[in-house]
Design a protein around this motif. Structure first.
Motif, short mmCIF file in Angstrom:
data_model
loop_
_atom_site.label_atom_id
_atom_site.label_comp_id
_atom_site.label_asym_id
_atom_site.label_seq_id
_atom_site.Cartn_x
_atom_site.Cartn_y
_atom_site.Cartn_z
N VAL A 79 0.66 -0.98 -0.23
CA VAL A 79 -0.04 0.05 0.28
C VAL A 79 0.92 1.18 -0.18
O VAL A 79 0.26 2.23 -0.42
N PHE A 80 1.65 1.51 1.02
CA PHE A 80 3.02 2.65 0.79
C PHE A 80 3.74 2.52 -0.56
O PHE A 80 3.56 3.28 -1.15
N ALA A 81 3.72 1.64 -1.25
CA ALA A 81 4.62 1.20 -2.09
C ALA A 81 3.37 1.73 -3.97
O ALA A 81 3.84 3.13 -4.81
N LEU A 82 2.27 1.48 -3.74
CA LEU A 82 1.12 1.38 -4.75
C LEU A 82 0.85 3.89 -4.18
O LEU A 82 0.59 4.25 -5.03
N ALA A 83 0.97 4.43 -3.00
CA ALA A 83 0.65 5.58 -2.48
C ALA A 83 1.62 6.24 -3.15
O ALA A 83 1.58 7.41 -4.10
N PHE A 84 3.11 6.15 -2.44
CA PHE A 84 3.74 6.48 -3.71
C PHE A 84 3.94 6.44 -5.25
O PHE A 84 4.25 7.79 -5.47
N PHE A 85 3.88 5.07 -5.45
CA PHE A 85 3.48 5.48 -7.16
C PHE A 85 2.74 6.47 -7.40
O PHE A 85 2.68 6.95 -8.57
N HIS A 86 1.57 6.55 -7.14
CA HIS A 86 -0.04 7.07 -7.31
C HIS A 86 0.59 8.68 -7.08
O HIS A 86 0.27 8.93 -8.48
N SER A 87 1.44 8.94 -6.24
CA SER A 87 1.34 9.91 -5.79
C SER A 87 2.43 10.57 -7.09
O SER A 87 2.49 12.19 -7.14
N ALA A 88 3.68 9.87 -6.96
CA ALA A 88 4.32 10.24 -7.92
C ALA A 88 4.43 10.37 -9.37
O ALA A 88 4.66 11.58 -10.61
N ILE A 89 2.81 9.41 -10.75
CA ILE A 89 2.44 9.47 -11.57
C ILE A 89 1.61 11.07 -11.88
O ILE A 89 1.70 11.64 -12.29
N SER A 90 1.05 11.39 -10.66
CA SER A 90 -0.21 12.07 -10.63
C SER A 90 0.72 13.92 -10.34
O SER A 90 0.83 14.57 -11.20
N GLU A 91 1.93 13.58 -9.47
CA GLU A 91 2.33 15.04 -9.59
C GLU A 91 3.41 15.46 -11.31
O GLU A 91 3.39 16.48 -11.23
N TYR A 95 3.61 19.39 -14.92
CA TYR A 95 4.72 19.24 -15.70
C TYR A 95 4.53 19.38 -17.39
O TYR A 95 4.76 19.63 -18.17
N GLY A 96 3.74 18.44 -17.30
CA GLY A 96 2.77 19.12 -18.93
C GLY A 96 3.77 17.48 -20.07
O GLY A 96 3.30 16.55 -19.54
N PRO A 97 3.57 18.08 -21.19
CA PRO A 97 4.58 17.61 -22.19
C PRO A 97 6.49 16.45 -21.71
O PRO A 97 6.30 15.76 -21.76
N VAL A 98 6.63 17.24 -20.58
CA VAL A 98 7.60 16.72 -20.07
C VAL A 98 7.48 16.28 -18.73
O VAL A 98 8.00 14.30 -19.03
N GLY A 99 6.07 16.11 -18.62
CA GLY A 99 6.13 15.00 -17.26
C GLY A 99 5.69 13.88 -18.14
O GLY A 99 5.81 12.57 -17.67
N TRP A 100 4.65 13.65 -19.02
CA TRP A 100 3.68 12.30 -19.73
C TRP A 100 4.03 12.82 -21.08
O TRP A 100 2.62 14.23 -21.27
N ASN A 101 4.17 11.86 -22.08
CA ASN A 101 3.52 12.63 -23.48
C ASN A 101 1.68 12.34 -23.78
O ASN A 101 2.21 13.94 -24.34
N ALA A 102 1.21 12.35 -23.38
CA ALA A 102 -0.12 12.25 -23.44
C ALA A 102 -0.49 13.10 -21.74
O ALA A 102 -0.22 12.80 -20.68
N SER A 103 -2.25 13.02 -21.61
CA SER A 103 -2.50 13.37 -20.66
C SER A 103 -3.56 12.62 -19.96
O SER A 103 -4.88 12.25 -20.69
#
Length: 172
Positions: A79-91, A95-103
């Motif tokens: 659960v900690f790993a998943l919450a950290f993963f979710h928080s990181a990808i949400s964050e 950064y727009g296209p620098v963070g992800w190539n698509a929304s």
């Protein structure tokens, strides 16, 4: 909404001074301007920062997550790993296209589904000599649950890389 506007105008003079009308709506251009001017507007925006996202993720999961598993240490680590993963990808989204190539529409529902799947998988893994199926879990999370939103190959690769870093045996 225009009918509501007329009814509110008719009530304005004869209504009790403590009368309040609560409306909830998604952002829309269809809401009449007089209603907007006479309203107190509140917004619910996602938190900013990794810590705020982690707190929001844990708050969304609730207490019953911990009670459902007989394998508490493994589940808590996952659960900690998943919450950290979710928080990181949400964050990364800010950064727009620098963070992800698509929304991508990642949400707390994705996280809660991952936690439910992890809990059930851990219970089933108890039948297989107690070994945690890390490879299976990473595939389910990265290719199906979160990966179901991802359309770009490089973004899928990034998601898999994050999961390999966060969801692994070293958590134990």
């Amino acid at each position: 909404l225009h009918v509501l506007e007329r009814k509110l105008d008719a009530l304005a003079d004869s209504a009790h001074p403590d009368l309040r009308v609560l409306l909830t709506a998604m952002p829309s251009t269809d809401i009449p301007v007089p209603i907007l001017h006479a309203s107190i507007k509140l917004t619910n925006e996602p938190p900013s920062g990794l810590k705020a996202n982690m707190l929001r993720a844990y708050a969304a999961l609730g207490e019953n997550v911990w009670e459902s598993s007989s394998r508490q240490p493994e589940l808590k680590s996952l659960v900690f790993a998943l919450a950290f993963f979710h928080s990181a990808i949400s964050e990364r989204r800010k950064y727009g296209p620098v963070g992800w190539n698509a929304s991508y529409p990642f949400s707390l529902n994705d996280l809660s589904v991952c936690v439910t799947v992890a809990s059930r998988y851990l219970e089933l893994a108890g039948d297989r000599a107690g070994k945690v199926p890390w490879e299976d879990l990473r595939y389910l999370f990265g290719e199906i649950i979160y990966g179901g939103h991802i359309t770009d190959a490089w973004d899928r690769r990034l998601c898999a890389t994050y999961l390999e870093a966060f969801v692994r045996e070293d958590l134990m």
